[in-house]
Design an enzyme around this catalytic site. Structure first.
Site, PDB file in Angstrom:
ATOM      1  N   SER A 102       1.498  -1.058   0.071  1.00 25.15           N
ATOM      2  CA  SER A 102       0.718   0.213  -0.150  1.00 25.15           C
ATOM      3  C   SER A 102       0.976   1.050  -0.102  1.00 25.15           C
ATOM      4  O   SER A 102       1.950   1.356   0.748  1.00 25.15           O
ATOM      5  CB  SER A 102      -0.939  -0.072   1.019  1.00 25.15           C
ATOM      6  OG  SER A 102      -1.422   0.897   1.759  1.00 25.15           O
TER       7      SER A 102
ATOM      8  N   TYR B  48      -2.196   0.161   9.882  1.00 26.99           N
ATOM      9  CA  TYR B  48      -2.480  -0.596   9.083  1.00 26.99           C
ATOM     10  C   TYR B  48      -1.795   0.235   7.834  1.00 26.99           C
ATOM     11  O   TYR B  48      -0.491  -0.816   7.406  1.00 26.99           O
ATOM     12  CB  TYR B  48      -3.908   0.437   8.192  1.00 26.99           C
ATOM     13  CG  TYR B  48      -3.881  -0.752   6.964  1.00 26.99           C
ATOM     14  CD1 TYR B  48      -4.571  -1.435   6.189  1.00 26.99           C
ATOM     15  CD2 TYR B  48      -3.651   0.542   5.508  1.00 26.99           C
ATOM     16  CE1 TYR B  48      -4.608  -2.572   5.347  1.00 26.99           C
ATOM     17  CE2 TYR B  48      -3.899   0.746   4.652  1.00 26.99           C
ATOM     18  CZ  TYR B  48      -4.403  -1.619   4.032  1.00 26.99           C
ATOM     19  OH  TYR B  48      -4.336  -1.959   2.796  1.00 26.99           O
TER      20      TYR B  48
END
Length: 346
Positions: free
Chosen positions: A190, A205
């Protein structure tokens, strides 16, 4: 004398600017060349089977279908038996390949149930010519929140799925690749953990995705000489059903890449670079994000995520009120959908 110094200074700036433009142009041309060249024959280069985790929705589903279109047989690993059967049936119906399914709830990794599932995965890949592993499974729930607002077990679950499971699955598949002297491992990362300076309200995250990027970089160096390509593919926002329309509308539409288009680019990029951004739109977004001073970026991102937090809170409030009105009945909501390839793909 002053005129000479000024001339030297401006000449130096022009030279540095020319170097920078040349580097950017070279990278752009390399990307265009990769997009235009004939796709690599993955079966011949790596092997006849691919393992895909989280293949029932979003990026994982589209990548599984794309790999099948390239002639690779598939081992599909996920937690929902009905959805695994559906994607397996779809692949076999549309492509002349074989599929196997392995039931695995990655949130149970490092537990007794998780060890049983891992044993099933090892048994499934034993003897197969597994050439490609796509570690796609991941979760972003509970979404945009301050760290103190969520019980620590939610963060522990995220770490188990995004970090421990990815590591364990890699450990199950990589030894066979090493014996055969070829293979490709694709870890879906990501931008939040690889390219952006901060990702407030998604701190855990982003931390898990930073692990994915660093793990991939080092593993690439470790196994490159043994014929194994390891890479972290870095998406920004990908358009899937995992993201509520309210959140999608807060982003520039140009940068929200359709999931099938992303999967085509992602499969084409397999084996090209330890960390890569397969989508052209995402590369433009990356270039744009990298030219903002960090303090401006941090403030803007914090404000954006606060707005997302407000949206999530309204969704949860609506879910609770609707759930209370349906005694004992479970209501599927957008809160259940903020998983894997949703907003935190950045």
């Amino acid at each position: 004398m002053m005129a000479a110094v000024a001339a030297w200074f401006f000449f130096s700036l022009a030279w540095l600017g020319a170097i920078h433009v040349s580097i950017v142009a070279f990278r752009l041309l390399a990307h265009v060349a990769l997009c235009l060249r004939r796709p690599r024959d993955l079966r011949r280069r790596y092997g006849t089977w691919a393992v895909v985790t989280g293949p029932t929705a979003g990026i994982g589903r589209s990548m599984a279908l794309e790999l099948a279109s390239r002639g690779l047989n598939l081992v599909l690993v996920g937690r929902d038996p009905a959805k695994l059967r559906e994607i397996s049936s779809t692949i076999c119906r549309t492509h002349a390949v074989q599929t196997e399914t392995v039931l695995f709830d990655f949130s149970l990794v490092s537990t007794v149930q998780g060890e049983r599932a891992m044993a099933r995965l090892r048994e499934a890949v034993e003897g197969l010519d597994v050439g490609v592993l796509v570690n796609n499974a991941g979760i972003a729930k509970p979404g945009a929140v301050y760290f103190h607002e969520v019980d620590v077990e939610a963060w522990a679950r995220m770490i188990r799925v995004n970090v421990l499971a990815l590591t364990d699955v890699t450990a199950a598949v990589l030894p066979g690749m090493a014996r055969r002297g070829r293979g490709a491992i694709v870890n879906i990362g990501s931008a939040s953990g690889s390219l952006l300076p901060s990702y407030p309200l998604y701190s855990v995250y982003a931390g898990t995705k930073r692990y994915v990027a660093d793990f991939s970089r080092s593993l690439s160096v470790e196994y490159r000489s043994r014929g194994i390509d390891v890479q972290c593919q870095v998406p920004f926002l990908v358009q899937t059903n995992m993201v509520s329309s309210a959140l999608k509308s807060s982003f520039v539409r140009l940068f929200v890449v359709p999931v099938d288009a992303y999967a085509r680019a992602a499969v084409r990029w397999i084996g090209h670079g330890a960390v890569c951004v397969p989508s052209v739109a995402h590369r433009i977004q990356c270039f744009y994000a990298g030219h903002w001073p960090e303090f401006i970026y941090d403030a803007a991102r914090l404000e954006q995520h606060r707005k997302q937090r407000a949206i999530f809170r309204r969704i949860r409030s609506w879910r609770n009120s609707l759930g209370n009105s349906r005694k004992g009945g479970r209501v599927a909501t957008d809160d259940d959908k903020i998983i894997a390839s949703g907003v935190p793909s950045e």
